[in-house]
Structure formats: structure tokens, C-alpha cells
Design a protein around this motif. Structure first.
Motif, PDB file in Angstrom:
ATOM      1  N   UNK A   1      85.689  41.230 -34.000  1.00  9.89           N
ATOM      2  CA  UNK A   1      85.747  42.673 -33.754  1.00  9.89           C
ATOM      3  C   UNK A   1      87.154  43.256 -33.837  1.00  9.89           C
ATOM      4  N   UNK A   2      88.194  42.440 -33.957  1.00 11.29           N
ATOM      5  CA  UNK A   2      89.561  42.974 -33.991  1.00 11.29           C
ATOM      6  C   UNK A   2      89.765  44.009 -35.090  1.00 11.29           C
ATOM      7  N   UNK A   3      89.296  43.787 -36.325  1.00 14.54           N
ATOM      8  CA  UNK A   3      89.482  44.834 -37.346  1.00 14.54           C
ATOM      9  C   UNK A   3      88.821  46.156 -36.966  1.00 14.54           C
ATOM     10  N   UNK A   4      87.597  46.092 -36.405  1.00  8.82           N
ATOM     11  CA  UNK A   4      86.896  47.327 -36.036  1.00  8.82           C
ATOM     12  C   UNK A   4      87.605  48.049 -34.901  1.00  8.82           C
ATOM     13  N   UNK A   5      88.039  47.301 -33.875  1.00 10.99           N
ATOM     14  CA  UNK A   5      88.761  47.914 -32.758  1.00 10.99           C
ATOM     15  C   UNK A   5      90.073  48.517 -33.249  1.00 10.99           C
ATOM     16  N   UNK A   6      90.788  47.793 -34.113  1.00 11.01           N
ATOM     17  CA  UNK A   6      92.073  48.269 -34.624  1.00 11.01           C
ATOM     18  C   UNK A   6      91.911  49.543 -35.454  1.00 11.01           C
ATOM     19  N   UNK A   7      90.882  49.589 -36.276  1.00 10.34           N
ATOM     20  CA  UNK A   7      90.636  50.789 -37.085  1.00 10.34           C
ATOM     21  C   UNK A   7      90.276  51.980 -36.209  1.00 10.34           C
ATOM     22  N   UNK A   8      89.431  51.749 -35.219  1.00  8.30           N
ATOM     23  CA  UNK A   8      88.978  52.859 -34.385  1.00  8.30           C
ATOM     24  C   UNK A   8      90.104  53.441 -33.551  1.00  8.30           C
ATOM     25  N   UNK A   9      90.995  52.569 -33.041  1.00 12.32           N
ATOM     26  CA  UNK A   9      92.097  53.033 -32.210  1.00 12.32           C
ATOM     27  C   UNK A   9      93.384  53.262 -32.991  1.00 12.32           C
ATOM     28  N   UNK A  10      93.368  53.040 -34.319  1.00 13.53           N
ATOM     29  CA  UNK A  10      94.566  53.168 -35.166  1.00 13.53           C
ATOM     30  C   UNK A  10      95.710  52.318 -34.623  1.00 13.53           C
TER      31      UNK A  10
ATOM     32  N   UNK B   1      98.580  49.738 -34.842  1.00 14.91           N
ATOM     33  CA  UNK B   1      99.453  49.218 -35.914  1.00 14.91           C
ATOM     34  C   UNK B   1      99.255  47.723 -36.103  1.00 14.91           C
ATOM     35  N   UNK B   2      99.537  47.234 -37.290  1.00 12.65           N
ATOM     36  CA  UNK B   2      99.305  45.825 -37.619  1.00 12.65           C
ATOM     37  C   UNK B   2     100.063  44.895 -36.682  1.00 12.65           C
ATOM     38  N   UNK B   3     101.298  45.276 -36.306  1.00 12.05           N
ATOM     39  CA  UNK B   3     102.119  44.415 -35.454  1.00 12.05           C
ATOM     40  C   UNK B   3     101.554  44.282 -34.041  1.00 12.05           C
ATOM     41  N   UNK B   4     100.656  45.199 -33.642  1.00 11.93           N
ATOM     42  CA  UNK B   4     100.104  45.169 -32.284  1.00 11.93           C
ATOM     43  C   UNK B   4      98.644  44.716 -32.239  1.00 11.93           C
ATOM     44  N   UNK B   5      98.063  44.401 -33.387  1.00 10.29           N
ATOM     45  CA  UNK B   5      96.635  44.077 -33.404  1.00 10.29           C
ATOM     46  C   UNK B   5      96.308  42.773 -32.689  1.00 10.29           C
ATOM     47  N   UNK B   6      97.273  41.864 -32.584  1.00 13.60           N
ATOM     48  CA  UNK B   6      97.015  40.615 -31.866  1.00 13.60           C
ATOM     49  C   UNK B   6      96.722  40.864 -30.387  1.00 13.60           C
ATOM     50  N   UNK B   7      97.130  42.045 -29.867  1.00 15.10           N
ATOM     51  CA  UNK B   7      96.913  42.347 -28.455  1.00 15.10           C
ATOM     52  C   UNK B   7      95.459  42.673 -28.146  1.00 15.10           C
ATOM     53  N   UNK B   8      94.650  42.896 -29.161  1.00 14.44           N
ATOM     54  CA  UNK B   8      93.215  43.051 -28.925  1.00 14.44           C
ATOM     55  C   UNK B   8      92.675  41.793 -28.244  1.00 14.44           C
ATOM     56  N   UNK B   9      93.179  40.647 -28.649  1.00 16.20           N
ATOM     57  CA  UNK B   9      92.777  39.371 -28.059  1.00 16.20           C
ATOM     58  C   UNK B   9      93.750  38.934 -26.972  1.00 16.20           C
ATOM     59  N   UNK B  10      95.049  39.066 -27.232  1.00 15.38           N
ATOM     60  CA  UNK B  10      96.035  38.479 -26.334  1.00 15.38           C
ATOM     61  C   UNK B  10      96.168  39.205 -25.002  1.00 15.38           C
ATOM     62  N   UNK B  11      95.795  40.472 -24.934  1.00 15.14           N
ATOM     63  CA  UNK B  11      95.830  41.166 -23.645  1.00 15.14           C
ATOM     64  C   UNK B  11      94.905  40.486 -22.641  1.00 15.14           C
ATOM     65  N   UNK B  12      93.824  39.919 -23.141  1.00 12.66           N
ATOM     66  CA  UNK B  12      92.880  39.175 -22.301  1.00 12.66           C
ATOM     67  C   UNK B  12      93.404  37.767 -21.996  1.00 12.66           C
ATOM     68  N   UNK B  13      93.903  37.090 -23.019  1.00 16.56           N
ATOM     69  CA  UNK B  13      94.309  35.693 -22.884  1.00 16.56           C
ATOM     70  C   UNK B  13      95.513  35.546 -21.960  1.00 16.56           C
ATOM     71  N   UNK B  14      96.502  36.419 -22.092  1.00 20.79           N
ATOM     72  CA  UNK B  14      97.732  36.292 -21.315  1.00 20.79           C
ATOM     73  C   UNK B  14      97.471  36.493 -19.833  1.00 20.79           C
ATOM     74  N   UNK B  15      96.709  37.531 -19.468  1.00 26.39           N
ATOM     75  CA  UNK B  15      96.423  37.767 -18.049  1.00 26.39           C
ATOM     76  C   UNK B  15      95.553  36.657 -17.482  1.00 26.39           C
ATOM     77  N   UNK B  16      94.639  36.153 -18.284  1.00 28.55           N
ATOM     78  CA  UNK B  16      93.787  35.048 -17.856  1.00 28.55           C
ATOM     79  C   UNK B  16      94.620  33.809 -17.538  1.00 28.55           C
ATOM     80  N   UNK B  17      95.464  33.401 -18.494  1.00 30.98           N
ATOM     81  CA  UNK B  17      96.236  32.181 -18.318  1.00 30.98           C
ATOM     82  C   UNK B  17      97.276  32.260 -17.218  1.00 30.98           C
TER      83      UNK B  17
END
Length: 550
Positions: free
Chosen positions: A95-104, A106-122
Motif C-alpha cells: 500500500x505504500x505507493x497508494x498512500x504516498x500518491x494520496x498524501x503527495x 515526497x520520494x525521500x519520505x515514503x519509507x516513513x509509511x512503514x518505518x513510522x510504525x517499525x521505529x516506535x514498535x522497536x
């Protein structure tokens, strides 16, 4: 540092076993006064003292009086919570491409779609391990599960990316509450003879959830919902919220309230428990883990020769020894991470394996997903189906290990065999050229089966090894520490892999970059195997009365 087994001698000097005690807790026969002891207390899952064939009671209450249906139903609930936790993570590879397109985004921040969850979890899971040791783990689990469901529902309606990142991070914190509390509850519910089997089944839920999450997300993505508030990823979050709410609400009444609770804690005041949370140590280790994962993530996005990587990485390296020094100065019973945990036989070796192992799945799933979706033009469900054999192999291995659990209780066999298969799988993966057609069936499908099976052997043996090597009073902390090892190790491997993807032009479109990263993974797993073979102690009996189950 000298390895020592879990020591029951102090408790032995204070208590005398009742020789009439029923080991499954169903006997109502009275004990002579000189033998009286609370029969509801469990034995330590690995170390045991025997008197007239009876196993000594422990300091954490075990629900041995529960029916078999109740115990295994609770295990199913805990396993389901781990599966949906993995769904909330792996589905967003799709779902990262769909979320990134919907929220516009930037490419450099798209990893945070996943990493915002992973970092707080770990970064918070070790704190929840401590909370589960000090407070009723049933409460931690139930309300963590409810919060995760509520946050997924909120996320499905968020209008812009910053609120999305914030609530995804908070949902990672809620998910972090589930794993150490579940480990604590499992250690309290199941007696020694069933504990290995229960931990094997629970541990399998992570790779099973990781493999099936892509399939679930692919199915949801096929349904023509529309765009905006009707987009597929939003409906996935809503479906996930409903699937969580039903068992989570039920667990408020169904979950035993006193399982896994240390009776000695009931005599402590709220202030004493709060002090024992060790918020100072919690802040240091949270910052260290967060900065380490952040540095590896930012290094992959911006380059490992930039301040985005160097600054947080150096600070994290300073904070880890600071944390150990701080913990060593606290009085006994107060550290978030008791220094004595590393003295327990083989615990250090198992935790190192935790740093190595979890990357087996992430290091192949991450690039293969992108290759199939972006460069081979396949649908989400097609990509998920290609990678589902890894989850299927994990399920089969789990069923076999549950039936013949003695294998996980002999780590030298299970881990050596498993890591050898895992390394061989990457040797075959790296011979692929286009990952589709005949090439898929020759070089991707077979290692998915035997490689995932091998990694699952190691994963199960590592979980069982750690959780049966520690006293139940710190089972929550031990479970949290092991999960931190998994998350940090996975982030470390993925960060290095992201840098290796840039050695040749073309990123993932140039498969030579992927091959190089897989050669690194072979060496990474080989390091784990070498450390295990050298460091593991094959100890059966450490004394006349204290036995280690490995």
C-alpha cells in the motif's frame, strides 16, 4: 562474564515443597503444616528441583487448573494478535505507493509509511516488557490490543500525511505492548511440559502473519472501492480494526486477571512499582534503539556518508553502553534490564541470534516485492502469491515442531540445521536472473520453501531457548529484549542492504545490486552460525537439583 543457571537455592531455603501437591493443580488434598505452600505457584519452565518426583513451585502464578481448551484458546488469541501486528506492517509494502500518491508524500519520505510504525514498535517494546513484569500482563495485553484496533480505525480517516505518520507511530507503540505481555502470559498459563510447544506455535505467528499479510492486502486491493476515503488501504485499516475489536473486547471478560502475576508485587505500593519501571533507563534505551533504527533508515534514504546517518548512529553507539552502565548502578529489582539476565546460560548467544535471524525474511521480501510490483508489473495479489510459500513453509514447520517439540529443545541440532538451510537458500536466490517464469520455479520457489523452513527452526528454537532460560518473574522483560534484538537486527540488515542497492547504477532494476545484498546476507547468517557453534553451551544438568532444558 560467568554463565550461571537460574538459582532456586534462595527460594528453597524459604519454602518446603508439599509432597502431596498435584503438579497440574487439581488436587484438593490438604498438606501437613510443615509442608504447606501455595500450590497455584508454577515451576520454573527450565530449571527444576525435584522432591519425591514433584516439581518445585515458582513465584509467578500459573493457571494449571485451566482446561486444555481454555489454555489453547488463549494461545490462539495471543497468536492472532501477533499475526495482525504483522499484517499492519507487511501490508504497507503493497500500500505504500497508494498512500504516498494520496498524501503527495515526497520520494525521500515514503519509507516513513512503514518505518513510522517499525521505529516506535522497536524502541518501546522493552519498556512494555518491564510493565508486563510489574503489572498484570493480562491488562497490558487487553488494552494494548484495544488501542491498536482503535488507532487503525482512526488512521483510515486521516486527511494528510503528518497526522498519518504520528498515528502510525502511536499504533506501533500499542502493538509493542502485545508481544512481551503475551510471552509473560504464555509462561504463566502453560506448565513446563507444554511450554515449548506453546512458544513454538506462538512464535510461528510472526512469519505466518508476515507472509499472509501481503495476500490479504492484495485481495483487498483487488476490490474496486474507489479513491479518497474509499481507497483500498483505508478499507484494509477498517477491516483490520474490526478483526481486532471483536477478540480484544471479549478478552476484557475472558482473559484471566491473575495469570502471570507475581504475588509479591501485590505488596508493593503504586509508587514502588512506578519507581521500578526505571523510566531513566527506559528513556536511554528507547532513545538508543530509536536513533539506531532511524540512522539506518535515513542512511538508506539519503546515503550513509551524510549527517542523516552519521549523527544519530554515533549518538546511539554512545547511548547503548551508557544504558548498561546506568542499569548496573541500580539496586537489585529496579533495573529495566537486570544485568544478571546475561549471566543465564546461553541467553547471550540466543540474543545474538535474534540480531541475525529476522533479516532472513526481510532481506528477500523487501526487494522481491518491489521487483514484482514495480519492475515486473504484477498485481499485489500476484506478488503476494509468489512469496506466500515462505509463510506456508513456516506453517508446516510449526505443525511439525509442535508435534515433535523435542527438536527445539535441542538447539544445537535445530539451529545448526536451520541456519545451514537459510544460508543455502540465499545461495540459490542469488542465481536468479529475472525472477519470473522458469527462473522463478528454479531459483525463487525452492529456496523460499527450504530457506523459510530453516529460518523457522532457528526462530522457534531461539524463542523457546530464551523464554525457558529465564525465571518467570522477568519473562516479560526477556520477551521484550528478544523482540528488540529481532527488530534492531532486521533494521541493521535492511539499512546495509539499502546501501548495497546503490553499488551499480539502476538500483533494484539492476539485479546485480540485489545479488550483492544477498551475498552479504549469506555472510550475516554465517556469522550467526559461527557465534552459535562457538558460544553455545550444551548443558543438560548444571547441578544435582537444577536442570536446564537445553
Amino acid at each position: 562474564m560467568t554463565d550461571i543457571p537460574y538459582d532456586l537455592s534462595k527460594r528453597d531455603s524459604e519454602k518446603t515443597l508439599c509432597p502431596l501437591a498435584d503438579p497440574i493443580g487439581t488436587s484438593s488434598a490438604p498438606c501437613p503444616k510443615e509442608y504447606q505452600i501455595c500450590q497455584s505457584l508454577p515451576q520454573h519452565p527450565t530449571a527444576q528441583a525435584e522432591t519425591d518426583g514433584q516439581i518445585e513451585a515458582n513465584d509467578v502464578k500459573v493457571g494449571n487448573s485451566f482446561s486444555e481448551r481454555k489454555k489453547w484458546s488463549l494461545l490462539a488469541l495471543f497468536s492472532f494478535s501477533l499475526i495482525v501486528d504483522q499484517w499492519a506492517y507487511t501490508a504497507y509494502f503493497l500500500f505504500t505507493p497508494a498512500v504516498s500518491n494520496e498524501y503527495s508524500i515526497p520520494a525521500a519520505q515514503q519509507s516513513w509509511v512503514i518505518n513510522s510504525y517499525v521505529i516506535s514498535f522497536g524502541s518501546t517494546i522493552l519498556l512494555f516488557g518491564r510493565i508486563s513484569d510489574l503489572y498484570p500482563p493480562s491488562t497490558v495485553f487487553t488494552y494494548g490490543f484495544l488501542t491498536l484496533g482503535l488507532l487503525n480505525l482512526i488512521i483510515s480517516f486521516l486527511p494528510e500525511m503528518y497526522s498519518y505518520f504520528v498515528f502510525r507511530a502511536i499504533s506501533g507503540i500499542a502493538a509493542a505492548a502485545l508481544i512481551p505481555s503475551a510471552f509473560k502470559l504464555i509462561s504463566g498459563i502453560f506448565p513446563k511440559e507444554q511450554l515449548g510447544k506453546a512458544l513454538t506455535i506462538y512464535s510461528a505467528a510472526a512469519p505466518v502473519g508476515g507472509g499472509s499479510g501481503a495476500i490479504i492486502a492484495g485481495v483487498v486491493d483487488l476490490i474496486p472501492y474507489g479513491t479518497g476515503q474509499m481507497s483500498a488501504w483505508r478499507w484494509f485499516s477498517r477491516i483490520l480494526a474490526v478483526m481486532i475489536f471483536i477478540p480484544a473486547v471479549g478478552s476484557i471478560w475472558w482473559m484471566p486477571k491473575d495469570i502471570g502475576r507475581d504475588p509479591s508485587r501485590s505488596e508493593e505500593s503504586s509508587r514502588q512499582k512506578f519507581i521500578k519501571l526505571d523510566l531513566g533507563g527506559s528513556f536511554i534505551i528507547l532513545s538508543a534503539v530509536l536513533l539506531l533504527i532511524l540512522s539506518l533508515t535515513m542512511g538508506g534514504d539519503h546515503g550513509f556518508n551524510t549527517a542523516y546517518f552519521i549523527a544519530p548512529f554515533i549518538i546511539s553507539l554512545f547511548l547503548f553502553p551508557t544504558f548498561l552502565w546506568y542499569e548496573s548502578r541500580l539496586p537489585e529489582g529496579y533495573p529495566l534490564l537486570p544485568p544478571s539476565i546475561f549471566k543465564l546460560t546461553n541467553v547471550g548467544v540466543f540474543l545474538f541470534l535474534g540480531l541475525i535471524l529476522f533479516s532472513w525474511w526481510s532481506a528477500n521480501l523487501s526487494p522481491l516485492f518491489i521487483i514484482y510490483l514495480t519492475y515486473r508489473g504484477e498485481s499485489g495479489i500476484a506478488a503476494g502469491a509468489r512469496l506466500f510459500p515462505q509463510a506456508a513453509a513456516s506453517i508446516v514447520v510449526t505443525l511439525l515442531l509442535a508435534r515433535w517439540s523435542w527438536f527445539t529443545h535441542h538447539p544445537r541440532y535445530a539451529i545448526t540445521t536451520g541456519l545451514t538451510l537459510a544460508i543455502a537458500a540465499y545461495a540459490v536466490f542469488s542465481q536468479s536472473t529475472d525472477q519470473v517464469g522458469t527462473d522463478y520455479w528454479k531459483f525463487i520457489f525452492p529456496p523460499e520453501i527450504f530457506g523459510s523452513a530453516g529460518a523457522m527452526m532457528v526462530y522457534s528454537a531461539t524463542n523457546v531457548g530464551v523464554m525457558t532460560a529465564v525465571p518467570p518473574s522477568i519473562a516479560g522483560t526477556a520477551g521484550g529484549l528478544l523482540q528488540v534484538s529481532f527488530q534492531v537486527g532486521s533494521a541493521l540488515a535492511l539499512g546495509i542492504q539499502a546501501g548495497l542497492f546503490t553499488i551499480h547504477d539502476g538500483y533494484l532494476a539492476n539485479f546485480k545490486n540485489v545479488q550483492i545484498s544477498w551475498y552479504f546476507e549469506m555472510g550475516w547468517l554465517g556469522l550467526g552460525l559461527l557465534v552459535f557453534l562457538v558460544g553455545y553451551r550444551n548443558v543438560k544438568k548444571l547441578s544435582e537439583n537444577v536442570e536446564v532444558g537445553h
